[in-house]
Design an enzyme around this catalytic site. Structure first.
Site, PDB file in Angstrom:
ATOM      1  CG  ASP A  13      30.107  56.365  42.001  1.00 24.51           C
ATOM      2  OD1 ASP A  13      29.378  56.281  40.990  1.00 24.51           O
ATOM      3  OD2 ASP A  13      29.902  57.162  42.931  1.00 24.51           O
ATOM      4  CG  ASP A  54      28.434  56.843  36.508  1.00 24.48           C
ATOM      5  OD1 ASP A  54      27.383  56.989  35.871  1.00 24.48           O
ATOM      6  OD2 ASP A  54      28.524  57.052  37.733  1.00 24.48           O
ATOM      7  CB  CYS A 100      64.715  27.211  38.963  1.00 27.62           C
ATOM      8  SG  CYS A 100      64.292  25.479  38.719  1.00 27.62           S
ATOM      9  CG  ASP A 121      28.206  52.947  37.482  1.00 29.20           C
ATOM     10  OD1 ASP A 121      27.487  53.229  36.507  1.00 29.20           O
ATOM     11  OD2 ASP A 121      28.552  53.767  38.343  1.00 29.20           O
ATOM     12  CB  CYS A 154      60.727  24.601  41.232  1.00 22.70           C
ATOM     13  SG  CYS A 154      62.451  24.199  41.542  1.00 22.70           S
TER      14      CYS A 154
END
Length: 765
Positions: free
Chosen positions: A650, A458, A13, A654, A16
């Site tokens: 990418d 970008d 549970c 960046d 726990c």
């Protein structure tokens, strides 16, 4: 410091997870410990010179838990066999154990259902006969039969099926650590012992109390319902991890390699870097690599989500687990085992599913103190009934009601629904994203995405394709056609290494034009190239001041690079080259606008070119001519205006901005640095997936809030009702049997609500 992720055994549970986190977290040398109940994993950062995993296990094993020290579950070992890979990835790293647990629970449920039906039959008969007088009392012989049968059934139910709950009760007595098993154990054990005493000492106790009112049925039915709930929960939790299993099953099992001049088939895990791999038509590509011989068409839908196969030639990259449709080719393996794209995707998804969202903090804090508070409420409830209740109802009735409330409070107070509310939604949401090419690295990013009100894009490689292409061919001399002009230009440019030259050559290839032989080739840096073609002196250069016509000026204002083609010093034509917009860029920006998101372009390109692209795509604002080092500062400026910013890019330039943004989104077509810096990765560089990612986040967070709302409401209403708080006003008492049913239903309903995310549509339309 080392950070490792372990599978945790023995968790039942949410409380726990709180116990394990507290016990391991307090050890000297442990910097942090995150325990996820839904994935049953613990992520521990620790100093191995100060504390060992064995020490951690010694701390929690006495409480019934243990860490799987076999391997680090957050990493893939590429020396493992394919079967081992399947058995040790994602949620399904313990699927064999889960299936064994599921089978055992199923057997217990099959045994308990008849027992429960018998108990419910007896209970219903007695209730219908006594208070409501709907039918006659049970015949004496039948009543005696059940009088002896129910204790036997209750004994089996408690000491065999209910053994984990008794163990939880004993651990509480010994170590003062309570979880949900403790509550169920105390409640059902108390009901059993009370009933057993009444049965064993019936004649002695008859003058003082109602010995006919026992609670064997409560022990049987509560344990039955709890076991049924556990069975349904385990079965549902296995389903939440299916996205990982689907990804794992995509990989090939074997590879055909060239060794000592011979083609041999070997297991996937034996493929080595730089090895020559052979792929035949219809076969799965086993690992990542670069084609060195042959060509083909490859189905990359697994990575890109696009149904149209991609043409592949020499020097093109191929990705493991994609499917070769028709051609025969050989490639050199560049990434194997844990380094392949599929393995990295699996690892990324697994870690995200195991991470915790900030919204989960409240549920965790409540779960940590929940069980002790419930024990206090149960005891106080019983004492109030025994004292205050006796004054109004008499000792026998008050004790009976007090006992019912004591057991009902312990049974109904389940923190499991709270513990499951967030992680189950995160698991399904992250898996849904992975199936659609949206790789979300952590739960925090998934939660933050729904708050994003500004997306910064970008330009190059994100909005545009990132590769220069010929966009315009203008013939000046009518003696030449467009094709002839392109042939002459491409023949010269084929001798050059300039990136723009390649764009001209690529266009000629696309039009299937034959290149002419070139002599006396000469390249002048900063000016252009020239050579003899078909007895003509062809020169390609930037336009001079006299060559900048109105048409050329218009092309330059669009941000295009213009080159002039001359034959024997006579201007015969103009070619414009530019990075082109991605096919779905306009649609992607429109989708973001529908979500109420402002879209900003952030680029190092000149203002004129940036404005032209932005106008075509429908972008709201442009920040141009920004140095790579300043991109992060521009994002910071937006954040200072209270904007929640997602940055998509990418390139290496960046990476700082991706890290600075509230959510960094990397194009998978970009650099490893950008991908590593981002919180979310879009496969195939598809910016339409940005809107899909935000929609997925909104749906996931909405599901989490629904789960938390109902989990809180359940406990806020259920515990006072079980304690008898409404009895003085409305005469309401909650039978522990219904409390057990409600407890089981709460956890299952949370998991099922989370599973609804699997049906979420993330279409681009």
């Amino acid at each position: 410091m080392e950070t490792k992720t372990f599978a945790v055994k023995g968790m039942h549970c949410a409380s726990c997870s709180s116990i394990i986190k507290r016990k391991i977290g307090k050890l000297q040398g442990v910097e942090s410990c995150e325990v996820n109940y839904a994935t049953e994993k613990a992520k521990v950062s620790y100093n191995p010179t100060k504390v060992t995993v064995d020490t951690m296990n010694q701390e929690i094993e006495k409480l019934g838990y243990s860490l799987d020290t076999g391997h680090d579950h957050a990493t893939m070992n590429h020396d493992m066999s394919g079967m081992d890979h399947s058995a040790h990835l994602g949620l399904n790293q313990s699927k064999a154990d889960k299936l064994h647990e599921l089978a055992q629970l199923k057997r217990h449920v099959q045994i308990m259902i008849p027992f429960m039906l018998i108990s419910i039959f007896v209970m219903a008969w007695e209730i219908g006969a006594m208070p409501f007088r709907l039918w006659p009392a049970m015949p004496y012989t039948l009543m005696e039969f059940f009088h002896h049968l129910l204790p036997i059934i209750a004994t089996y139910s408690l000491f065999v099926v209910g053994l984990p709950y008794l163990q939880g009760m004993l651990r509480f007595i010994k170590y003062r650590e309570a979880n949900m098993d403790t509550l169920i154990g105390i409640g059902t054990f108390a009901a059993y012992v009370y009933s057993f005493i009444l049965t064993a000492f019936e004649e002695v106790l008859a003058p003082y109390m109602n010995v006919a009112q026992n609670y064997y049925d409560i022990t049987i039915i509560v344990i039955g319902f709890i076991t049924l709930g556990k069975y349904l929960e385990v079965r549902s939790k296995i389903r939440t991890g299916e996205s990982i299993e689907k990804l794992v099953n995509l990989q090939a099992k074997t590879a055909l390699v060239l060794r000592d001049g011979k083609e041999i088939e070997i297991p996937l895990e034996e493929v080595m870097v730089d090895e020559i791999v052979i792929v035949k038509p219809g076969a799965k590509i086993p690992v990542d690599g670069i084609i060195i011989q042959g060509s083909s068409t490859v189905d990359e839908a697994m990575i890109s989500g696009e149904p149209i196969p991609v043409d592949k030639q020499v020097n093109d990259t191929v990705i493991g687990s994609t499917i070769n449709k028709q051609g025969y080719f050989r490639f050199k393996a560049t990434k194997v085992g844990a380094d392949t794209m599929l393995a990295q995707i699996v690892k990324m998804v697994e870690e995200a599913q195991g991470s915790q969202a900030p919204i989960q903090g409240l549920a965790d804090r409540i779960s940590a103190v929940f069980v002790p508070i419930v024990l206090v409420i149960a005891v106080v409830s019983f004492l109030l009934w025994a004292t205050v209740g006796t004054a109004f109802l008499g000792l026998t009735t008050a004790l009976s009601y007090g006992f019912i409330c004591f057991v009902a409070v312990l049974v109904i107070a389940c923190p499991c629904a709270l513990g499951l509310a967030t992680p189950t939604a995160i698991i399904v949401g992250v898996g849904k994203g992975a199936e659609n090419g949206i790789l979300i690295k952590n739960a925090e990013a998934l939660e933050r995405l729904h708050q994003v009100d500004t997306v910064v894009l970008d330009k190059t490689g994100t909005i545009t394709k990132g590769t220069p292409q010929v966009t315009d061919i203008m013939v000046v001399d009518p003696k030449y056609s467009e094709s002839e002009l392109l042939q002459l230009a491409a023949s010269i440019e084929a001798q050059s290494e300039h990136p723009l030259a390649q764009a001209v050559v690529d266009m000629s290839k696309a039009k299937k034009l034959k290149l002419y032989e070139v002599t006396h080739f000469k390249a002048t840096e900063g000016i252009g190239v020239e050579g003899m073609v078909k007895k003509q002196h062809i020169k390609i250069q930037k336009p001079t001041a006299s060559q900048v016509s109105a048409a050329v000026k218009e092309l330059q204002q669009q941000g295009k690079t213009v080159i002039i083609i001359s034959a024997d010093k006579k201007h015969i034509g103009t070619i414009a080259i530019s990075d082109t917009i991605k096919e779905n860029a306009v649609q992607a920006v429109a989708q973001l606008h529908k979500l109420g998101v402002q879209v900003i372009m952030l680029t190092g390109d000149n203002q004129v070119a940036a404005n032209y692209i932005a106008k075509q795509v429908g972008i709201d604002a442009v920040i141009a001519e920004v140095l790579p080092s300043d991109k992060a500062n521009k994002v910071k400026e937006l954040q200072s205006k209270k904007r929640i910013v997602a940055m998509a890019g990418d390139g290496i330039n960046d990476a700082p901005a991706l890290t600075q943004a509230d959510v960094g989104i990397a194009m998978a077509t970009g650099t490893d640095v950008a991908i590593d810096s981002a919180d979310t990765v879009l496969l195939h560089g598809d910016i339409a997936k940005i809107a899909q990612a935000i929609s997925l986040s909104k749906a996931t967070v909405r599901t989490i809030k629904q789960n938390l709302f109902w989990a809180f409401i359940y406990n806020i209403i259920g515990i006072p009702l079980a304690a008898g708080l409404f009895y003085p006003v409305f005469g309401w008492l909650l039978n522990p049997v219904f409390a057990g049913l409600a407890m089981a239903g709460s956890s299952v309903s949370v998991v099922l609500n989370s599973l609804r995310l699997r049906g979420l549509s993330l279409s681009k339309n």
